[in-house]
Structure formats: C-alpha cells, structure tokens
Design a protein around this motif. Structure first.
Motif, PDB file in Angstrom:
ATOM      1  N   LEU A   8      -1.661  -2.206   4.540  1.00 33.15           N
ATOM      2  CA  LEU A   8      -0.794  -2.150   3.376  1.00 33.15           C
ATOM      3  C   LEU A   8       0.406  -3.069   3.576  1.00 33.15           C
ATOM      4  O   LEU A   8       0.749  -3.856   2.686  1.00 33.15           O
ATOM      5  N   SER A   9       1.022  -2.990   4.726  1.00 26.19           N
ATOM      6  CA  SER A   9       2.169  -3.842   5.017  1.00 26.19           C
ATOM      7  C   SER A   9       1.805  -5.314   4.914  1.00 26.19           C
ATOM      8  O   SER A   9       2.524  -6.103   4.296  1.00 26.19           O
ATOM      9  N   GLU A  10       0.689  -5.678   5.488  1.00 28.72           N
ATOM     10  CA  GLU A  10       0.242  -7.073   5.456  1.00 28.72           C
ATOM     11  C   GLU A  10      -0.020  -7.531   4.024  1.00 28.72           C
ATOM     12  O   GLU A  10       0.363  -8.638   3.639  1.00 28.72           O
ATOM     13  N   HIS A  11      -0.644  -6.699   3.226  1.00 30.34           N
ATOM     14  CA  HIS A  11      -0.919  -7.050   1.819  1.00 30.34           C
ATOM     15  C   HIS A  11       0.392  -7.266   1.045  1.00 30.34           C
ATOM     16  O   HIS A  11       0.500  -8.204   0.265  1.00 30.34           O
ATOM     17  N   LEU A  12       1.358  -6.400   1.279  1.00 29.80           N
ATOM     18  CA  LEU A  12       2.634  -6.516   0.571  1.00 29.80           C
ATOM     19  C   LEU A  12       3.386  -7.773   0.984  1.00 29.80           C
ATOM     20  O   LEU A  12       3.976  -8.463   0.148  1.00 29.80           O
ATOM     21  N   ILE A  13       3.338  -8.094   2.262  1.00 29.38           N
ATOM     22  CA  ILE A  13       4.010  -9.301   2.762  1.00 29.38           C
ATOM     23  C   ILE A  13       3.309 -10.550   2.248  1.00 29.38           C
ATOM     24  O   ILE A  13       3.956 -11.464   1.725  1.00 29.38           O
ATOM     25  N   ARG A  14       1.987 -10.599   2.384  1.00 22.66           N
ATOM     26  CA  ARG A  14       1.228 -11.779   1.942  1.00 22.66           C
ATOM     27  C   ARG A  14       1.330 -12.023   0.445  1.00 22.66           C
ATOM     28  O   ARG A  14       1.342 -13.166   0.001  1.00 22.66           O
ATOM     29  N   SER A  38       0.477   7.256   7.234  1.00 22.78           N
ATOM     30  CA  SER A  38      -0.465   7.008   6.145  1.00 22.78           C
ATOM     31  C   SER A  38       0.078   5.933   5.216  1.00 22.78           C
ATOM     32  O   SER A  38       1.289   5.852   4.966  1.00 22.78           O
ATOM     33  N   ALA A  39      -0.816   5.116   4.708  1.00 22.59           N
ATOM     34  CA  ALA A  39      -0.437   4.075   3.758  1.00 22.59           C
ATOM     35  C   ALA A  39       0.126   4.723   2.500  1.00 22.59           C
ATOM     36  O   ALA A  39       1.085   4.216   1.907  1.00 22.59           O
ATOM     37  N   GLU A  40      -0.432   5.849   2.105  1.00 22.48           N
ATOM     38  CA  GLU A  40       0.048   6.545   0.917  1.00 22.48           C
ATOM     39  C   GLU A  40       1.479   7.032   1.118  1.00 22.48           C
ATOM     40  O   GLU A  40       2.305   6.941   0.217  1.00 22.48           O
ATOM     41  N   LEU A  59      -1.479   0.094  -6.998  1.00 20.02           N
ATOM     42  CA  LEU A  59      -2.347  -1.067  -6.802  1.00 20.02           C
ATOM     43  C   LEU A  59      -2.372  -1.486  -5.340  1.00 20.02           C
ATOM     44  O   LEU A  59      -3.437  -1.791  -4.794  1.00 20.02           O
ATOM     45  N   ALA A  60      -1.216  -1.494  -4.707  1.00 18.86           N
ATOM     46  CA  ALA A  60      -1.141  -1.923  -3.311  1.00 18.86           C
ATOM     47  C   ALA A  60      -1.959  -1.019  -2.395  1.00 18.86           C
ATOM     48  O   ALA A  60      -2.687  -1.503  -1.520  1.00 18.86           O
ATOM     49  N   VAL A  61      -1.872   0.285  -2.590  1.00 16.60           N
ATOM     50  CA  VAL A  61      -2.628   1.230  -1.754  1.00 16.60           C
ATOM     51  C   VAL A  61      -4.129   1.040  -1.940  1.00 16.60           C
ATOM     52  O   VAL A  61      -4.912   1.296  -1.030  1.00 16.60           O
ATOM     53  N   ASN A  62      -4.516   0.559  -3.101  1.00 12.68           N
ATOM     54  CA  ASN A  62      -5.934   0.297  -3.363  1.00 12.68           C
ATOM     55  C   ASN A  62      -6.352  -1.134  -3.021  1.00 12.68           C
ATOM     56  O   ASN A  62      -7.418  -1.590  -3.417  1.00 12.68           O
ATOM     57  N   GLY A  63      -5.485  -1.834  -2.274  1.00 19.20           N
ATOM     58  CA  GLY A  63      -5.814  -3.173  -1.796  1.00 19.20           C
ATOM     59  C   GLY A  63      -5.715  -4.263  -2.849  1.00 19.20           C
ATOM     60  O   GLY A  63      -6.312  -5.323  -2.716  1.00 19.20           O
ATOM     61  N   LYS A  64      -4.966  -4.002  -3.915  1.00 19.06           N
ATOM     62  CA  LYS A  64      -4.911  -4.965  -5.024  1.00 19.06           C
ATOM     63  C   LYS A  64      -3.504  -5.541  -5.220  1.00 19.06           C
ATOM     64  O   LYS A  64      -3.128  -5.914  -6.323  1.00 19.06           O
ATOM     65  N   ALA A  65      -2.732  -5.636  -4.141  1.00  8.61           N
ATOM     66  CA  ALA A  65      -1.369  -6.159  -4.231  1.00  8.61           C
ATOM     67  C   ALA A  65      -1.363  -7.596  -4.725  1.00  8.61           C
ATOM     68  O   ALA A  65      -0.450  -8.005  -5.443  1.00  8.61           O
TER      69      ALA A  65
END
Length: 72
Positions: A8-14, A38-40, A59-65
């Motif tokens: 989750l952190s990586e998705h938000l940063i990227r 937990s990511a949630e 969206l981010a928790v579902n990998g759609k950031a």
C-alpha cells in the motif's frame, strides 16, 4: 488478495498521492510499518489524518491508487 502495508505504501508513493514522510507519520499512529500492520488500518489512519479521502483510501487498498492520478 489484500495488500500488505508495504505494498500500500509503495502504491501511494509511486502514484504520487503521498510522500513517504506523510505515510510514515500516519503509520506511527497505528504501530508503524510492520509486517503485522494491516493496510486497511493504515488507510483508515490516513483518512483520519486528512491525508486521503475515503474514496482514495478504498481504491488504494484495492491496489488501484494509480487510477487516482490526474493529468496525462
């Protein structure tokens, strides 16, 4: 499949939604960025801290950031 806190952190940063420093600051409130976190839980804290909207967090928790990025 649920994302890990690291994912989750990586998705938000990227995606450019949040810098690492803001993620770490919110993560401290939920016990840090550990394998047991937990990511949630992190996403909820990011919403409470006003760093993400509920929509962005879901969206981010579902990998759609990446879908949240504006522009071309």
């Amino acid at each position: 499949m649920a994302l890990s806190v690291a994912q989750l952190s990586e998705h938000l940063i990227r995606s450019g939604l949040l810098p690492e420093e803001q993620i770490r600051a919110s993560a401290q409130s939920v016990g840090g960025l550990t394998e047991d976190s937990s990511a949630e839980g992190l996403a909820k804290q990011l919403v409470r801290d006003g760093r993400l909207t509920l929509f962005q967090a879901q969206l981010a928790v579902n990998g759609k950031a990446a879908a949240l990025v504006l522009g071309s």
